[in-house]
Structure formats: structure tokens, C-alpha cells
Design a protein around this motif. Structure first.
Motif, short mmCIF file in Angstrom:
data_model
loop_
_atom_site.label_atom_id
_atom_site.label_comp_id
_atom_site.label_asym_id
_atom_site.label_seq_id
_atom_site.Cartn_x
_atom_site.Cartn_y
_atom_site.Cartn_z
N UNK A 1 -6.39 12.24 -2.27
CA UNK A 1 -5.30 11.47 -1.70
C UNK A 1 -5.95 10.03 -1.89
N UNK A 2 -5.05 9.15 -2.31
CA UNK A 2 -5.52 7.95 -2.50
C UNK A 2 -4.53 6.76 -1.84
N UNK A 3 -5.23 5.79 -1.06
CA UNK A 3 -4.30 4.72 -0.60
C UNK A 3 -4.51 3.58 -1.66
N UNK A 4 -3.54 3.04 -2.21
CA UNK A 4 -3.66 1.96 -3.19
C UNK A 4 -2.64 0.90 -3.58
N UNK A 5 -2.65 0.12 -4.27
CA UNK A 5 -1.46 -0.86 -4.62
C UNK A 5 -1.25 -0.59 -6.04
N UNK A 6 -1.53 0.57 -6.71
CA UNK A 6 -1.17 0.58 -8.03
C UNK A 6 0.53 0.97 -8.16
N UNK A 7 1.05 0.13 -9.04
CA UNK A 7 2.45 -0.04 -9.25
C UNK A 7 2.72 1.03 -10.27
N UNK A 8 2.05 1.36 -11.15
CA UNK A 8 2.29 2.32 -12.28
C UNK A 8 1.16 3.05 -12.52
N UNK A 9 1.37 4.36 -13.44
CA UNK A 9 0.69 5.38 -13.67
C UNK A 9 -0.53 4.55 -14.53
N UNK A 10 0.03 3.37 -15.51
CA UNK A 10 -1.05 2.79 -16.26
C UNK A 10 -2.20 2.05 -15.33
N UNK B 1 7.61 3.38 -12.11
CA UNK B 1 7.14 2.63 -10.82
C UNK B 1 6.92 3.98 -9.85
N UNK B 2 5.68 3.81 -9.19
CA UNK B 2 5.28 4.75 -8.38
C UNK B 2 5.94 4.24 -7.02
N UNK B 3 5.93 5.55 -6.15
CA UNK B 3 6.54 5.34 -4.74
C UNK B 3 5.61 5.99 -3.86
N UNK B 4 5.51 5.84 -2.55
CA UNK B 4 4.98 6.34 -1.76
C UNK B 4 5.09 7.77 -1.60
N UNK B 5 3.91 8.50 -1.57
CA UNK B 5 4.01 10.00 -1.39
C UNK B 5 4.23 10.84 -2.99
N UNK B 6 4.15 9.93 -4.00
CA UNK B 6 4.26 10.49 -5.32
C UNK B 6 3.11 11.49 -5.67
N UNK C 1 0.76 -1.17 0.08
CA UNK C 1 -0.04 0.04 0.20
C UNK C 1 0.87 1.39 0.10
N UNK C 2 0.41 2.15 -0.88
CA UNK C 2 1.10 3.53 -0.75
C UNK C 2 0.03 4.75 -0.80
N UNK C 3 0.42 5.97 -0.32
CA UNK C 3 -0.31 6.84 -0.50
C UNK C 3 0.12 7.84 -1.67
N UNK C 4 -0.80 8.12 -2.48
CA UNK C 4 -0.59 8.82 -3.85
C UNK C 4 -1.40 10.25 -3.65
N UNK C 5 -0.71 11.43 -4.12
CA UNK C 5 -1.39 12.53 -4.38
C UNK C 5 -1.86 12.81 -5.69
N UNK C 6 -3.25 12.88 -6.01
CA UNK C 6 -3.36 12.99 -7.51
C UNK C 6 -3.96 14.28 -7.65
N UNK C 7 -3.72 15.01 -8.64
CA UNK C 7 -4.40 16.34 -8.95
C UNK C 7 -4.91 16.21 -10.40
#
Lengths: 160, 81
Positions: B23-32, B65-70, B2-8
Motif C-alpha cells: 500500500x502506498x500513500x503518494x502523490x503520483x498522478x500517473x503510472x509513469x 490518471x490514478x485515483x485514490x484506491x486504485x 495524497x492518495x492511497x494506491x494498492x500495488x501488486x
């Protein structure tokens, strides 16, 4: 002055032109983009420009710097409006000065063409019939093409 | 993981999402993968082929590859000028 900037106030072409004055410049060319009352057969009442400001200024700066290097310009500048604009308002101003005229003409064309495809700015048209739509977003969704992965290049060049 | 991503969101995506950011808590590995999930959530009309992905203010490819906090932004077709 910054090479590229977004602004929510009216563009003043005379003032911008003076920013490009330089003893080494023998020619100056500018381009003004104005809000037109028609697009793809529909009568437009007004426009709204929205930008992803941080990326727009970053990408816009890259374009103007590329132009300065590529055409050997004395100076160049591009300003783009955001917010609500009426028919006839100036949406974008591009200016280039160079030792000789040819490079200034070419650079203006290069900058506006690149800005249109690379800088994250969006235009919402409001039509006289009360409808509205995001240019390049609404109708393209209906005929998305299979080779659309051209859009995914990471070098910042969306279309060629 | 799980990571936290900030999406605009901007323009058409902002309107269809009904928000400017999330803000999204998710398991997505990539932008795709992330876009696929968000598209299902918000019924976005734009396909990935019409968008470009930006992570932390840099254009990236869809398999980045997406990282926590991206901070992630999907760029709809632009229309400046």
C-alpha cells in the motif's frame, strides 16, 4: 468449460480433447507446449510459471473468443500450467475444432502465438549450474531499446 | 493530492521488491510517475519501456490518471507458452 484457464495440476490431453467434440466439427487440431531442457545455450533443470491470474484469464479468454470468431471454429480451448514443472511436462495445451481442418490448424497457431505475447504469465528457468532467471526479463534489461514504447499499446498487442 | 494506491508485484518485480504487494500513500498522478518512484525505492532493473501498466485489471497508458484506491500492477515482459 471455460475457454481459457490456469491450472496447477497436470494437463490431461485426452480429457481436454473430448471437451471439444461436436457433431458439427470435421477436424480437430491441438498444440502441446512442453518444457525443454535447453534455452539460449543453457541447460534447464526445471521451470516455474507465475501468473497474474485475474488478468491472465481475462486476456486468455479474449484470445480464444477472438479465434473462435475469426476462424469460425466449432470450439476452442486453452489451458496453461502454473507452478513448478520438470523437463518434458506439458506447460500449455491448445485445441480447436472446426467444420474443416484448415481453420483448426490456423486457430491453434493463432492462439498459442497470442498467448505467448499477451497473457501475463512469466517463466523462471532454473539451470543445472544452480543459476536461475526470468525469461525475457533478465537479459533484455541489458539491451533495452529506444523504440520500446511499442510495448505500451493499450490494445493488448505487445509485439507483432 | 495524497492518495492511497494498492500495488501488486509479479515475477522479477516481485523478487526485486522483496514483496508481493504494498500500500502506498503518494502523490503520483500517473503510472509513469508511480513507477519512477517505485523504481527508485526498489532499484527495479526494468525500464518503463519494458513494462505495461494495469489499473483495476485493465491495461492503461502511462499517462492514465490514478485515483485514490486504485489497484496498480506493472507487467514485466511476459513469457507464457
Amino acid at each position: 468449460m471455460k475457454y481459457f484457464a490456469l491450472t496447477d495440476v497436470t494437463l490431461d490431453a485426452e480429457k481436454l480433447k473430448h471437451a471439444l467434440r461436436d457433431p458439427a466439427a470435421g477436424g480437430f487440431v491441438s498444440f502441446e507446449g512442453w518444457v525443454r531442457n535447453e534455452n539460449e545455450g543453457r541447460t534447464v533443470r526445471r521451470l516455474e510459471y507465475e501468473a497474474y491470474a485475474a488478468m491472465a484469464e481475462k486476456e486468455g479468454l479474449r484470445i480464444v473468443v477472438e479465434a473462435i470468431e475469426r476462424f469460425g471454429l466449432t470450439a476452442a480451448l486453452c489451458l496453461h500450467r502454473v507452478g513448478s514443472l520438470g523437463i518434458g511436462d506439458m506447460a500449455v495445451w491448445v485445441g480447436a475444432s472446426s467444420p474443416h481442418r484448415g481453420e483448426a490448424f490456423e486457430a491453434c497457431r493463432f492462439i498459442i502465438d497470442q498467448v505467448k505475447v499477451r497473457v501475463p504469465i512469466w517463466k523462471k528457468e532454473h539451470y543445472v549450474d544452480g543459476d536461475s532467471g526470468w525469461v525475457n526479463c533478465e537479459r533484455c534489461a541489458e539491451h533495452a531499446h529506444p523504440h520500446a514504447h511499442d510495448h505500451l499499446s493499450t490494445d493488448g498487442n505487445q509485439h507483432r | 493530492m495524497m492518495k492511497t494506491l494498492h500495488i501488486q508485484y509479479f515475477a522479477l518485480l516481485r523478487e526485486q521488491a522483496g514483496m508481493s504487494e504494498q500500500q502506498l500513500h503518494c502523490e503520483a498522478l500517473t503510472p509513469a510517475q508511480l513507477y519512477e518512484q517505485l523504481r527508485a525505492e526498489h532499484a527495479f532493473s526494468l525500464s518503463p519501456g519494458q513494462l505495461r501498466a494495469v489499473v483495476n485489471e485493465e491495461f492503461v497508458n502511462w499517462e492514465h490518471i490514478l485515483n485514490d484506491g486504485d489497484r496498480v500492477v506493472f507487467i514485466p515482459p511476459v513469457a507464457g507458452g
